[in-house]
Motif scaffolding. Sequence first.
Motif, PDB file in Angstrom:
ATOM      1  N   ALA A  19      36.696 -48.458  13.598  1.00  0.00           N
ATOM      2  CA  ALA A  19      37.549 -48.633  14.773  1.00  0.00           C
ATOM      3  C   ALA A  19      36.743 -48.526  16.062  1.00  0.00           C
ATOM      4  N   ALA A  20      35.807 -47.575  16.103  1.00  0.00           N
ATOM      5  CA  ALA A  20      34.970 -47.433  17.297  1.00  0.00           C
ATOM      6  C   ALA A  20      34.122 -48.684  17.514  1.00  0.00           C
ATOM      7  N   ALA A  21      33.562 -49.225  16.436  1.00  0.00           N
ATOM      8  CA  ALA A  21      32.755 -50.440  16.567  1.00  0.00           C
ATOM      9  C   ALA A  21      33.615 -51.630  16.990  1.00  0.00           C
ATOM     10  N   LEU A  22      34.788 -51.767  16.409  1.00  0.00           N
ATOM     11  CA  LEU A  22      35.685 -52.868  16.748  1.00  0.00           C
ATOM     12  C   LEU A  22      36.181 -52.770  18.185  1.00  0.00           C
ATOM     13  N   SER A  23      36.352 -51.542  18.678  1.00  0.00           N
ATOM     14  CA  SER A  23      36.927 -51.350  20.015  1.00  0.00           C
ATOM     15  C   SER A  23      36.018 -51.850  21.130  1.00  0.00           C
ATOM     16  N   GLU A  24      34.774 -52.156  20.806  1.00  0.00           N
ATOM     17  CA  GLU A  24      33.886 -52.718  21.821  1.00  0.00           C
ATOM     18  C   GLU A  24      34.300 -54.138  22.208  1.00  0.00           C
ATOM     19  N   GLU A  25      35.040 -54.823  21.315  1.00  0.00           N
ATOM     20  CA  GLU A  25      35.435 -56.203  21.576  1.00  0.00           C
ATOM     21  C   GLU A  25      36.945 -56.426  21.452  1.00  0.00           C
ATOM     22  N   MET A  26      37.673 -55.473  20.877  1.00  0.00           N
ATOM     23  CA  MET A  26      39.076 -55.695  20.560  1.00  0.00           C
ATOM     24  C   MET A  26      39.906 -54.456  20.892  1.00  0.00           C
ATOM     25  N   SER A  27      41.214 -54.646  21.048  1.00  0.00           N
ATOM     26  CA  SER A  27      42.111 -53.492  21.172  1.00  0.00           C
ATOM     27  C   SER A  27      42.444 -52.995  19.770  1.00  0.00           C
ATOM     28  N   VAL A  28      42.376 -51.668  19.586  1.00  0.00           N
ATOM     29  CA  VAL A  28      42.437 -51.086  18.248  1.00  0.00           C
ATOM     30  C   VAL A  28      43.421 -49.922  18.215  1.00  0.00           C
ATOM     31  N   VAL A  29      44.201 -49.862  17.140  1.00  0.00           N
ATOM     32  CA  VAL A  29      45.038 -48.699  16.839  1.00  0.00           C
ATOM     33  C   VAL A  29      44.668 -48.213  15.453  1.00  0.00           C
ATOM     34  N   VAL A  30      44.417 -46.911  15.310  1.00  0.00           N
ATOM     35  CA  VAL A  30      44.158 -46.278  14.018  1.00  0.00           C
ATOM     36  C   VAL A  30      45.426 -45.564  13.580  1.00  0.00           C
ATOM     37  N   LEU A  31      45.855 -45.827  12.343  1.00  0.00           N
ATOM     38  CA  LEU A  31      47.009 -45.146  11.768  1.00  0.00           C
ATOM     39  C   LEU A  31      46.540 -44.235  10.643  1.00  0.00           C
ATOM     40  N   GLU A  32      46.749 -42.938  10.798  1.00  0.00           N
ATOM     41  CA  GLU A  32      46.355 -41.937   9.808  1.00  0.00           C
ATOM     42  C   GLU A  32      47.606 -41.236   9.269  1.00  0.00           C
ATOM     43  N   ALA A  33      47.729 -41.178   7.947  1.00  0.00           N
ATOM     44  CA  ALA A  33      48.922 -40.600   7.332  1.00  0.00           C
ATOM     45  C   ALA A  33      49.035 -39.102   7.546  1.00  0.00           C
ATOM     46  N   CYS A 152      34.395 -42.320  21.465  1.00  0.00           N
ATOM     47  CA  CYS A 152      34.026 -43.678  21.877  1.00  0.00           C
ATOM     48  C   CYS A 152      35.198 -44.643  21.721  1.00  0.00           C
ATOM     49  N   LEU A 153      35.942 -44.489  20.652  1.00  0.00           N
ATOM     50  CA  LEU A 153      37.119 -45.334  20.436  1.00  0.00           C
ATOM     51  C   LEU A 153      38.103 -45.186  21.593  1.00  0.00           C
ATOM     52  N   LYS A 154      38.399 -43.954  21.957  1.00  0.00           N
ATOM     53  CA  LYS A 154      39.356 -43.720  23.040  1.00  0.00           C
ATOM     54  C   LYS A 154      38.802 -44.184  24.383  1.00  0.00           C
ATOM     55  N   ALA A 155      37.501 -44.014  24.598  1.00  0.00           N
ATOM     56  CA  ALA A 155      36.902 -44.466  25.852  1.00  0.00           C
ATOM     57  C   ALA A 155      37.021 -45.971  26.020  1.00  0.00           C
ATOM     58  N   ASN A 156      37.081 -46.695  24.891  1.00  0.00           N
ATOM     59  CA  ASN A 156      37.225 -48.147  24.931  1.00  0.00           C
ATOM     60  C   ASN A 156      38.693 -48.580  24.928  1.00  0.00           C
ATOM     61  N   GLY A 157      39.591 -47.616  25.068  1.00  0.00           N
ATOM     62  CA  GLY A 157      41.013 -47.944  25.128  1.00  0.00           C
ATOM     63  C   GLY A 157      41.734 -47.916  23.807  1.00  0.00           C
ATOM     64  N   GLY A 158      41.035 -47.498  22.723  1.00  0.00           N
ATOM     65  CA  GLY A 158      41.663 -47.428  21.415  1.00  0.00           C
ATOM     66  C   GLY A 158      42.622 -46.251  21.296  1.00  0.00           C
ATOM     67  N   ARG A 159      43.518 -46.349  20.334  1.00  0.00           N
ATOM     68  CA  ARG A 159      44.506 -45.291  20.103  1.00  0.00           C
ATOM     69  C   ARG A 159      44.400 -44.770  18.679  1.00  0.00           C
ATOM     70  N   ILE A 160      44.687 -43.479  18.520  1.00  0.00           N
ATOM     71  CA  ILE A 160      44.738 -42.851  17.204  1.00  0.00           C
ATOM     72  C   ILE A 160      46.124 -42.253  17.034  1.00  0.00           C
ATOM     73  N   GLU A 161      46.820 -42.668  15.977  1.00  0.00           N
ATOM     74  CA  GLU A 161      48.140 -42.131  15.667  1.00  0.00           C
ATOM     75  C   GLU A 161      48.063 -41.377  14.347  1.00  0.00           C
ATOM     76  N   THR A 162      48.302 -40.072  14.392  1.00  0.00           N
ATOM     77  CA  THR A 162      48.336 -39.269  13.174  1.00  0.00           C
ATOM     78  C   THR A 162      49.782 -39.123  12.700  1.00  0.00           C
ATOM     79  N   ALA A 163      49.946 -38.589  11.477  1.00  0.00           N
ATOM     80  CA  ALA A 163      51.275 -38.482  10.858  1.00  0.00           C
ATOM     81  C   ALA A 163      51.971 -39.841  10.868  1.00  0.00           C
ATOM     82  N   ALA A 164      51.198 -40.890  10.621  1.00  0.00           N
ATOM     83  CA  ALA A 164      51.701 -42.263  10.698  1.00  0.00           C
ATOM     84  C   ALA A 164      51.430 -42.990   9.383  1.00  0.00           C
ATOM     85  N   ALA A 165      51.978 -42.457   8.294  1.00  0.00           N
ATOM     86  CA  ALA A 165      51.806 -43.083   6.985  1.00  0.00           C
ATOM     87  C   ALA A 165      52.445 -44.464   6.976  1.00  0.00           C
ATOM     88  N   VAL A 166      51.785 -45.400   6.346  1.00  0.00           N
ATOM     89  CA  VAL A 166      52.295 -46.769   6.270  1.00  0.00           C
ATOM     90  C   VAL A 166      53.398 -46.834   5.218  1.00  0.00           C
TER      91      VAL A 166
END
Length: 368
Positions: A19-33, A152-166
Amino acid sequence: MTSADVIVIGGGIAGISAAAALSEEMSVVVLEAEARLGYHATGRSAAIFIRNYGNATLRALNAASAPFFEAPGEIADGPLLSPRGEMLVATEEEMPTLSAYAAGAEGLEHLSPAQAVELVPILRPERICAAVIEWDAQDIDVDLMMAGYGRCLKANGGRIETAAAVRGLRRHGGLWQVDTPRGIYRAPLIVNAAGAWAGEVARLAAACPIRLIPLRRSAALLPAPAGYDVTQWPLFASAAESWYAKPQSGKLMISPADEDPVAPQDAWADDMVLAEGLHRYEQAVTTPVTRVETSWAGLRTFTADRSPVVGFDPGTEGFFWLAGQGGYGVQTAPALARLTAALCTATAPQLAGDVVRALAPQRLLPAA
């Protein structure tokens, strides 16, 4: 409803680094269960970088990751590694295994039984036929690594959502819709970095049926043997990997190196498996196991050929595999994160073509 360019499912080291690597070029959301990142395999890792660990594909990934660990750039102010070493000791019966390991390895030093005992004084010299050591094996600061990637992910505008099981996945109009207890997320691209649950995520997406096998590995923390300072000892293990021991916070972490298939779960140590492993360890040393302070287990998830699966699903649009890292997830994460970003942005990977092909999902599909 939250939209992004890419949704990464899984907040272990694989997902966060990608996600951190992708966030350099894309908007990213991480979903963690889980309620926090790195709860399962990442948080239960032996946390050591061993350059000769794994098959040829994994060793190529280890080599590609090494420069990052030594100079992590914005991830950390200094190296993520500290000296440890890894020593394998072989009984007479284990000599073919040790010889095969050494034949495909680099940077090993062969030791006599006396030299092995000098490094780890509790070893029984009469049980050692030969030994090798990789001096360049080093401890990894996993907590610092995870925190750096997350920052780094957050600095690039990425988001992390915990308790977010798919709970559901549906593709419509060129977008994935991901249903979670935290709400609905949409993106054209999903990166499946769900560890032991990656197979379940793939089934929800109706992706190709790549078989992933979660294997339980147990560990116990023991007091240091009386009269010994273990802090400078290397990790030491049987050549056949029937047990290993690693100094940790002035104590010894012992693992039976078990690999028992289990369903994806919050793993725990099996008392009988742990007892059998501790017995094998006791046979190799002069000090008995008198007390176990704590024990735990984690899941190491493998593909059939024990190499990770990294790449776009051949039959499901916008579904990217980043799974099957087995016990190599932390030390291969830097290389796999860069590969994931390259493939997802259609840029040339830094890895050799044969390595990229050895990771591709297509290799694991039944022949037509």
